[in-house]
Each structure stands twice: as C-alpha cells, then as structure tokens.
Design a protein around this motif. Structure first.
Motif, PDB file in Angstrom:
ATOM      1  N   LEU A   1       2.953  -0.264   4.541  1.00 51.91           N
ATOM      2  CA  LEU A   1       2.589   1.025   4.647  1.00 51.91           C
ATOM      3  C   LEU A   1       3.713   1.983   4.839  1.00 51.91           C
ATOM      4  N   GLU A   2       3.465   3.163   4.373  1.00 48.51           N
ATOM      5  CA  GLU A   2       4.519   4.341   4.703  1.00 48.51           C
ATOM      6  C   GLU A   2       4.212   5.111   6.033  1.00 48.51           C
ATOM      7  N   THR A   3       5.184   5.255   6.600  1.00 49.40           N
ATOM      8  CA  THR A   3       4.940   5.890   8.088  1.00 49.40           C
ATOM      9  C   THR A   3       5.588   7.271   7.712  1.00 49.40           C
ATOM     10  N   PRO A   4       4.847   8.396   8.355  1.00 46.01           N
ATOM     11  CA  PRO A   4       5.283   9.979   8.394  1.00 46.01           C
ATOM     12  C   PRO A   4       6.915  10.014   8.685  1.00 46.01           C
ATOM     13  N   ARG A   5       7.399  10.802   8.129  1.00 53.72           N
ATOM     14  CA  ARG A   5       8.809  11.093   8.411  1.00 53.72           C
ATOM     15  C   ARG A   5       8.451  12.446   9.277  1.00 53.72           C
TER      16      ARG A   5
ATOM     17  N   SER B   1       0.860  -1.121   0.000  1.00 57.81           N
ATOM     18  CA  SER B   1       0.159  -0.062  -0.086  1.00 57.81           C
ATOM     19  C   SER B   1       0.751   1.140  -0.168  1.00 57.81           C
ATOM     20  N   THR B   2       1.966   1.213  -0.790  1.00 57.30           N
ATOM     21  CA  THR B   2       2.955   2.205  -0.488  1.00 57.30           C
ATOM     22  C   THR B   2       3.087   2.744  -2.073  1.00 57.30           C
ATOM     23  N   ASN B   3       3.519   3.911  -2.136  1.00 61.18           N
ATOM     24  CA  ASN B   3       4.042   4.482  -3.665  1.00 61.18           C
ATOM     25  C   ASN B   3       5.314   3.992  -4.066  1.00 61.18           C
ATOM     26  N   GLU B   4       5.838   3.031  -3.596  1.00 63.22           N
ATOM     27  CA  GLU B   4       7.221   2.588  -4.276  1.00 63.22           C
ATOM     28  C   GLU B   4       7.047   1.075  -4.314  1.00 63.22           C
ATOM     29  N   ASN B   5       7.835   0.533  -5.058  1.00 63.31           N
ATOM     30  CA  ASN B   5       8.104  -0.771  -5.394  1.00 63.31           C
ATOM     31  C   ASN B   5       8.814  -1.585  -4.467  1.00 63.31           C
ATOM     32  N   LEU B   6       8.535  -2.931  -4.055  1.00 66.56           N
ATOM     33  CA  LEU B   6       9.075  -3.762  -3.117  1.00 66.56           C
ATOM     34  C   LEU B   6       9.694  -4.670  -4.005  1.00 66.56           C
ATOM     35  N   THR B   7      11.152  -5.113  -3.926  1.00 70.35           N
ATOM     36  CA  THR B   7      11.726  -6.200  -4.414  1.00 70.35           C
ATOM     37  C   THR B   7      12.265  -7.375  -3.918  1.00 70.35           C
ATOM     38  N   VAL B   8      12.025  -8.423  -3.951  1.00 64.48           N
ATOM     39  CA  VAL B   8      12.336  -9.704  -3.178  1.00 64.48           C
ATOM     40  C   VAL B   8      13.871  -9.786  -3.042  1.00 64.48           C
ATOM     41  N   GLN B   9      14.492  -9.657  -2.153  1.00 65.26           N
ATOM     42  CA  GLN B   9      15.860  -9.881  -2.153  1.00 65.26           C
ATOM     43  C   GLN B   9      16.514 -11.074  -1.485  1.00 65.26           C
ATOM     44  N   GLY B  10      15.599 -11.880  -0.815  1.00 64.42           N
ATOM     45  CA  GLY B  10      15.887 -12.901  -0.310  1.00 64.42           C
ATOM     46  C   GLY B  10      14.804 -13.564   0.326  1.00 64.42           C
ATOM     47  N   PHE B  11      14.958 -14.958   0.302  1.00 68.46           N
ATOM     48  CA  PHE B  11      13.647 -15.907   0.891  1.00 68.46           C
ATOM     49  C   PHE B  11      14.086 -17.329   1.207  1.00 68.46           C
ATOM     50  N   ALA B  12      13.586 -18.000   1.698  1.00 66.77           N
ATOM     51  CA  ALA B  12      14.070 -19.397   2.008  1.00 66.77           C
ATOM     52  C   ALA B  12      12.786 -19.965   2.638  1.00 66.77           C
ATOM     53  N   VAL B  13      12.542 -21.260   2.632  1.00 70.70           N
ATOM     54  CA  VAL B  13      11.642 -22.011   3.381  1.00 70.70           C
ATOM     55  C   VAL B  13      12.531 -22.819   4.270  1.00 70.70           C
ATOM     56  N   LEU B  14      12.188 -22.660   5.654  1.00 74.12           N
ATOM     57  CA  LEU B  14      13.144 -23.206   6.792  1.00 74.12           C
ATOM     58  C   LEU B  14      12.814 -24.563   7.134  1.00 74.12           C
ATOM     59  N   SER B  15      11.584 -24.922   6.927  1.00 76.26           N
ATOM     60  CA  SER B  15      10.813 -26.353   7.240  1.00 76.26           C
ATOM     61  C   SER B  15       9.660 -26.200   6.307  1.00 76.26           C
TER      62      SER B  15
ATOM     63  N   THR C   1      12.937   2.269   9.060  1.00 74.26           N
ATOM     64  CA  THR C   1      12.540   3.503   9.046  1.00 74.26           C
ATOM     65  C   THR C   1      11.621   3.948   8.056  1.00 74.26           C
ATOM     66  N   GLY C   2      10.492   4.578   7.978  1.00 73.84           N
ATOM     67  CA  GLY C   2       9.649   4.884   6.820  1.00 73.84           C
ATOM     68  C   GLY C   2       8.648   3.956   6.126  1.00 73.84           C
ATOM     69  N   LEU C   3       9.001   2.712   6.839  1.00 68.68           N
ATOM     70  CA  LEU C   3       7.875   1.834   6.229  1.00 68.68           C
ATOM     71  C   LEU C   3       7.508   0.831   7.458  1.00 68.68           C
ATOM     72  N   ARG C   4       6.229   0.361   7.753  1.00 70.82           N
ATOM     73  CA  ARG C   4       5.903  -0.585   8.754  1.00 70.82           C
ATOM     74  C   ARG C   4       4.934  -1.685   8.190  1.00 70.82           C
ATOM     75  N   ILE C   5       4.868  -2.865   8.481  1.00 65.01           N
ATOM     76  CA  ILE C   5       4.119  -3.878   8.254  1.00 65.01           C
ATOM     77  C   ILE C   5       3.187  -4.231   9.277  1.00 65.01           C
ATOM     78  N   ASP C   6       1.706  -3.905   8.615  1.00 60.34           N
ATOM     79  CA  ASP C   6       0.733  -4.383   9.536  1.00 60.34           C
ATOM     80  C   ASP C   6       0.272  -5.772   9.434  1.00 60.34           C
ATOM     81  N   ILE C   7      -0.084  -6.544  10.470  1.00 58.59           N
ATOM     82  CA  ILE C   7      -0.246  -7.950  10.349  1.00 58.59           C
ATOM     83  C   ILE C   7      -1.664  -8.235  10.876  1.00 58.59           C
ATOM     84  N   VAL C   8      -2.413  -8.991  10.073  1.00 56.06           N
ATOM     85  CA  VAL C   8      -3.673  -9.544  10.383  1.00 56.06           C
ATOM     86  C   VAL C   8      -3.307 -11.081  10.383  1.00 56.06           C
ATOM     87  N   ILE C   9      -3.888 -11.689  11.333  1.00 55.97           N
ATOM     88  CA  ILE C   9      -3.783 -13.238  11.339  1.00 55.97           C
ATOM     89  C   ILE C   9      -5.218 -13.920  11.357  1.00 55.97           C
TER      90      ILE C   9
END
Length: 126
Positions: free
Chosen positions: A121-125, A17-31, A98-106
């Motif tokens: 979400l972007e957080t206010p500076r 929900s931001t005005n910037e792109n997110l790029t996957v930089q790393g990922f793994a399935v650990l189990s 800083t500048g971004l937060r991730i809200d979680i709903v489970i």
C-alpha cells in the motif's frame, strides 16, 4: 514422474495495491525449494493493482522452508522474508520503505501449509 512429498509450504500472495510497478530485484530460497512454477524471476514485474503468488516448500523430512523476495520501487527496496521451520512457529519479516508499507495477513490454520496475503500500500507523504 513421481511427485515429491511436501512436508512444509508457505504460499505468499502479493497484492500490489499501489499505482506503481514493483520489480523483483532479488530473491532466494534459503531452506527447501521453490514449488514448480511458483518461483519469482529476476526482473519480474508485478504491475500496479495486480497480484502474484509464490510458494516455497520443504520436501525433506525434518526440514522446513525459508525464503525472501526484494522489490525495486521508486521509493526504495521493500523486502519480505519468511521461515517455516520443522518445529517452531512460522515467522515473517517485512522491511517497509518510506512511502510504501506491506500489510500482512497470515492463515496458519494448517501449521505445515501456511498462506500469507501481503498487500503493498502507498502511505501518505507528510
């Protein structure tokens, strides 16, 4: 071809929900493993104001699933890490930057098939 029995699953819906792109930089399935056609890929782009979903699963009786995804942004590298053990509660960890937060709903109404909505979400500076 027979489909493997899934004993535990975590579906992560990531809403950018931001005005910037997110790029996957790393990922793994650990189990466990990534579900068919439900895995992130290195360099995958999550465009501004868009959503993706990924699913980690356990197909082994007595074993859970755990995975993580890290993103590259102009603010840093936020991270989501989750674990759904065979016994015990579901856990999710977020590392905001800083500048971004991730809200979680489970949604854990089905404790062996958890769904997570993670909204970036972007957080206010200030």
């Amino acid at each position: 071809m027979a489909t493997a029995q899934v004993y535990r699953s975590v579906k992560l819906v990531l809403q950018n929900s931001t005005n910037e792109n997110l790029t996957v930089q790393g990922f793994a399935v650990l189990s466990g493993a990534w579900a068919d056609k439900q895995a992130p890929t290195q360099g995958m782009l999550v465009s501004e104001q868009s959503a993706v979903e990924w699913t980690s699963v356990s197909t082994t009786l007595g074993s859970g699933t755990a995975a993580y995804v890290r993103f590259g942004t102009s603010h840093g590298f936020p991270l989501l890490r989750w674990a759904l053990p065979w016994t015990g509660p579901f856990e999710i960890l977020r590392e905001d930057v800083t500048g971004l937060r991730i809200d979680i709903v489970i949604d854990d109404r089905h404790p062996d098939a958890v769904v997570v909505l993670a909204t970036v979400l972007e957080t206010p500076r200030g």
